[in-house]
Design a protein around this motif. Structure first.
Motif, PDB file in Angstrom:
ATOM      1  N   THR A 137       0.828  -1.208   0.000  1.00 13.33           N
ATOM      2  CA  THR A 137       0.000   0.000   0.000  1.00 13.33           C
ATOM      3  C   THR A 137       0.859   1.254   0.000  1.00 13.33           C
ATOM      4  OG1 THR A 137      -1.768  -1.151   1.211  1.00 13.33           O
ATOM      5  CG2 THR A 137      -1.797   1.259   1.244  1.00 13.33           C
ATOM      6  N   PHE A 138       1.837   1.298   0.891  1.00 16.83           N
ATOM      7  CA  PHE A 138       2.701   2.479   0.978  1.00 16.83           C
ATOM      8  C   PHE A 138       3.452   2.715  -0.336  1.00 16.83           C
ATOM      9  CE2 PHE A 138       2.689   2.291   5.774  1.00 16.83           C
ATOM     10  CZ  PHE A 138       2.207   3.576   5.953  1.00 16.83           C
ATOM     11  N   PHE A 139       3.990   1.661  -0.927  1.00 21.76           N
ATOM     12  CA  PHE A 139       4.763   1.827  -2.157  1.00 21.76           C
ATOM     13  C   PHE A 139       3.876   2.241  -3.330  1.00 21.76           C
ATOM     14  CE2 PHE A 139       8.143  -1.129  -0.303  1.00 21.76           C
ATOM     15  CZ  PHE A 139       8.978  -0.067   0.027  1.00 21.76           C
ATOM     16  N   LEU A 140       2.643   1.749  -3.376  1.00 25.02           N
ATOM     17  CA  LEU A 140       1.722   2.161  -4.435  1.00 25.02           C
ATOM     18  C   LEU A 140       1.352   3.639  -4.295  1.00 25.02           C
ATOM     19  CD1 LEU A 140      -0.672  -0.920  -4.662  1.00 25.02           C
ATOM     20  CD2 LEU A 140       0.842  -0.078  -6.470  1.00 25.02           C
ATOM     21  N   LEU A 141       1.081   4.073  -3.073  1.00 26.30           N
ATOM     22  CA  LEU A 141       0.748   5.480  -2.849  1.00 26.30           C
ATOM     23  C   LEU A 141       1.951   6.377  -3.130  1.00 26.30           C
ATOM     24  CD1 LEU A 141      -1.422   5.183   0.391  1.00 26.30           C
ATOM     25  CD2 LEU A 141      -2.211   5.514  -1.958  1.00 26.30           C
ATOM     26  N   ALA A 142       3.151   5.891  -2.796  1.00 25.47           N
ATOM     27  CA  ALA A 142       4.361   6.650  -3.118  1.00 25.47           C
ATOM     28  C   ALA A 142       4.534   6.757  -4.630  1.00 25.47           C
ATOM     29  CB  ALA A 142       5.581   5.979  -2.488  1.00 25.47           C
ATOM     30  N   ALA A 143       4.278   5.662  -5.339  1.00 22.37           N
ATOM     31  CA  ALA A 143       4.394   5.676  -6.797  1.00 22.37           C
ATOM     32  C   ALA A 143       3.411   6.666  -7.416  1.00 22.37           C
ATOM     33  CB  ALA A 143       4.149   4.271  -7.353  1.00 22.37           C
ATOM     34  N   THR A 151      -3.889   5.860 -11.212  1.00 21.12           N
ATOM     35  CA  THR A 151      -4.111   4.413 -11.105  1.00 21.12           C
ATOM     36  C   THR A 151      -3.377   3.828  -9.906  1.00 21.12           C
ATOM     37  OG1 THR A 151      -4.328   4.251 -13.510  1.00 21.12           O
ATOM     38  CG2 THR A 151      -3.913   2.205 -12.313  1.00 21.12           C
ATOM     39  N   PHE A 152      -2.163   4.320  -9.653  1.00 31.28           N
ATOM     40  CA  PHE A 152      -1.410   3.834  -8.495  1.00 31.28           C
ATOM     41  C   PHE A 152      -2.132   4.195  -7.193  1.00 31.28           C
ATOM     42  CE2 PHE A 152       2.514   4.035 -11.287  1.00 31.28           C
ATOM     43  CZ  PHE A 152       2.700   2.661 -11.307  1.00 31.28           C
ATOM     44  N   LYS A 153      -2.704   5.398  -7.138  1.00 27.01           N
ATOM     45  CA  LYS A 153      -3.408   5.824  -5.921  1.00 27.01           C
ATOM     46  C   LYS A 153      -4.639   4.969  -5.679  1.00 27.01           C
ATOM     47  CE  LYS A 153      -5.273   9.874  -3.553  1.00 27.01           C
ATOM     48  NZ  LYS A 153      -5.496  11.341  -3.617  1.00 27.01           N
ATOM     49  N   VAL A 154      -5.391   4.695  -6.736  1.00 31.82           N
ATOM     50  CA  VAL A 154      -6.579   3.850  -6.600  1.00 31.82           C
ATOM     51  C   VAL A 154      -6.182   2.442  -6.154  1.00 31.82           C
ATOM     52  CG1 VAL A 154      -8.497   2.767  -7.844  1.00 31.82           C
ATOM     53  CG2 VAL A 154      -7.924   5.178  -8.253  1.00 31.82           C
ATOM     54  N   ALA A 155      -5.121   1.899  -6.766  1.00 37.70           N
ATOM     55  CA  ALA A 155      -4.638   0.569  -6.369  1.00 37.70           C
ATOM     56  C   ALA A 155      -4.201   0.579  -4.912  1.00 37.70           C
ATOM     57  CB  ALA A 155      -3.492   0.141  -7.270  1.00 37.70           C
ATOM     58  N   GLY A 157      -5.382   2.499  -2.654  1.00 39.38           N
ATOM     59  CA  GLY A 157      -6.600   2.560  -1.861  1.00 39.38           C
ATOM     60  C   GLY A 157      -7.204   1.180  -1.642  1.00 39.38           C
ATOM     61  N   TYR A 158      -7.225   0.364  -2.691  1.00 34.98           N
ATOM     62  CA  TYR A 158      -7.799  -0.971  -2.552  1.00 34.98           C
ATOM     63  C   TYR A 158      -6.910  -1.889  -1.706  1.00 34.98           C
ATOM     64  CZ  TYR A 158     -11.762  -0.098  -5.577  1.00 34.98           C
ATOM     65  OH  TYR A 158     -12.946   0.388  -6.091  1.00 34.98           O
ATOM     66  N   PHE A 159      -5.602  -1.745  -1.847  1.00 36.99           N
ATOM     67  CA  PHE A 159      -4.715  -2.522  -0.967  1.00 36.99           C
ATOM     68  C   PHE A 159      -4.868  -2.057   0.478  1.00 36.99           C
ATOM     69  CE2 PHE A 159      -2.562  -4.390  -4.574  1.00 36.99           C
ATOM     70  CZ  PHE A 159      -2.000  -5.552  -4.047  1.00 36.99           C
ATOM     71  N   GLY A 160      -5.111  -0.758   0.673  1.00 37.68           N
ATOM     72  CA  GLY A 160      -5.359  -0.247   2.014  1.00 37.68           C
ATOM     73  C   GLY A 160      -6.627  -0.825   2.613  1.00 37.68           C
ATOM     74  N   LEU A 161      -7.663  -0.952   1.802  1.00 40.09           N
ATOM     75  CA  LEU A 161      -8.902  -1.565   2.274  1.00 40.09           C
ATOM     76  C   LEU A 161      -8.667  -3.018   2.683  1.00 40.09           C
ATOM     77  CD1 LEU A 161     -11.370  -0.142  -0.402  1.00 40.09           C
ATOM     78  CD2 LEU A 161     -11.310   0.461   2.028  1.00 40.09           C
ATOM     79  N   ALA A 162      -7.879  -3.741   1.888  1.00 44.07           N
ATOM     80  CA  ALA A 162      -7.558  -5.129   2.226  1.00 44.07           C
ATOM     81  C   ALA A 162      -6.742  -5.195   3.515  1.00 44.07           C
ATOM     82  CB  ALA A 162      -6.791  -5.781   1.078  1.00 44.07           C
ATOM     83  N   THR A 163      -5.833  -4.243   3.687  1.00 43.81           N
ATOM     84  CA  THR A 163      -5.036  -4.182   4.913  1.00 43.81           C
ATOM     85  C   THR A 163      -5.927  -3.963   6.120  1.00 43.81           C
ATOM     86  OG1 THR A 163      -3.198  -3.221   3.660  1.00 43.81           O
ATOM     87  CG2 THR A 163      -3.111  -3.022   6.053  1.00 43.81           C
ATOM     88  N   ALA A 164      -6.880  -3.031   6.000  1.00 45.40           N
ATOM     89  CA  ALA A 164      -7.795  -2.750   7.104  1.00 45.40           C
ATOM     90  C   ALA A 164      -8.639  -3.977   7.449  1.00 45.40           C
ATOM     91  CB  ALA A 164      -8.702  -1.573   6.737  1.00 45.40           C
ATOM     92  N   LEU A 165      -9.110  -4.702   6.433  1.00 36.87           N
ATOM     93  CA  LEU A 165      -9.890  -5.912   6.688  1.00 36.87           C
ATOM     94  C   LEU A 165      -9.062  -6.956   7.430  1.00 36.87           C
ATOM     95  CD1 LEU A 165     -11.880  -6.377   3.346  1.00 36.87           C
ATOM     96  CD2 LEU A 165     -12.799  -5.756   5.595  1.00 36.87           C
TER      97      LEU A 165
END
Length: 206
Positions: A137-143, A151-155, A157-165
């Motif tokens: 998540t961090f690396f995608l948001l950094a990218a 697209t990286f930010k949206v990805a 976001g979805y990895f962040g949602l999976a992390t929260a779950l």
């Protein structure tokens, strides 16, 4: 009367829920579910729950002799506090931070999380899943900030949602274990929990 050890409460569910709720809210914005104006609610959560409550959970890991939990919860509590402080008080006050500098901030947290993920492999699958999803998540948001690619930010976001779950799941598993006295939801522990009460605790009159 002989003194006996009373086990300390497990602070991990508090820290995990502080992390999970705040991460879920911000990730909904990053994934494009809500407009950027919704970040104001995320900031309130970052101060009160993701930051403060998670930091308290980390401090409570000290008497339990849990170095990993202490470092993890205090660090990510500090992350949320630094994020909320930056957006609320400092962003724009001394000039707007370049996107590339924000990207470095996220990259360094990604590197830190990658280190914690390696350490988590010795604890269990549920814990390592959280850290594994989080460093991605961090690396995608950094990218997203390095390249300006939404697209990286949206990805992220979805990895962040999976992390929260994943964090929600582990919090629920630990709460149920504390209430029932045995493991209810599998956590994939590599080893059994350390006998904290045998190491430290507070005395109570028997």
């Amino acid at each position: 009367m002989n003194p006996t050890y009373r086990p300390l409460a497990n602070p991990a569910p508090l820290g995990l829920l502080g992390f999970a709720l705040t991460t879920w809210l911000l990730s909904m914005v990053n994934a494009g579910w809500f407009a950027a104006g919704a970040v104001s609610m995320v900031l309130a959560m970052a101060f009160a729950f993701g930051g403060a409550a998670q930091f308290v959970a980390g401090v409570c890991e000290l008497p339990r002799n849990n170095t990993f939990g202490f470092v993890a919860f205090c660090s990510y509590g500090s992350f949320w506090l630094s994020f909320a402080l930056f957006v609320t008080f400092f962003q724009g006050a001394h000039g707007t931070a370049p996107a590339s500098f924000v990207a470095w901030y996220l990259t360094l947290w990604g590197v830190f999380t990658l280190m914690m993920w390696v350490g988590s492999l010795a604890i269990g699958r549920a814990v390592s899943t959280i850290f594994g999803l989080l460093w991605v998540t961090f690396f995608l948001l950094a990218a997203a900030d390095f390249t300006g690619t939404a697209t990286f930010k949206v990805a992220g976001g979805y990895f962040g949602l999976a992390t929260a779950l994943a964090a929600f799941y582990l919090a629920a598993a630990e709460i149920l274990e504390a209430v029932r006295g045995h493991e209810v939801l599998p956590m994939g522990r590599v080893s059994a929990p350390a006998p904290v009460a045998a190491v430290t605790g507070r005395f109570a009159a028997a």
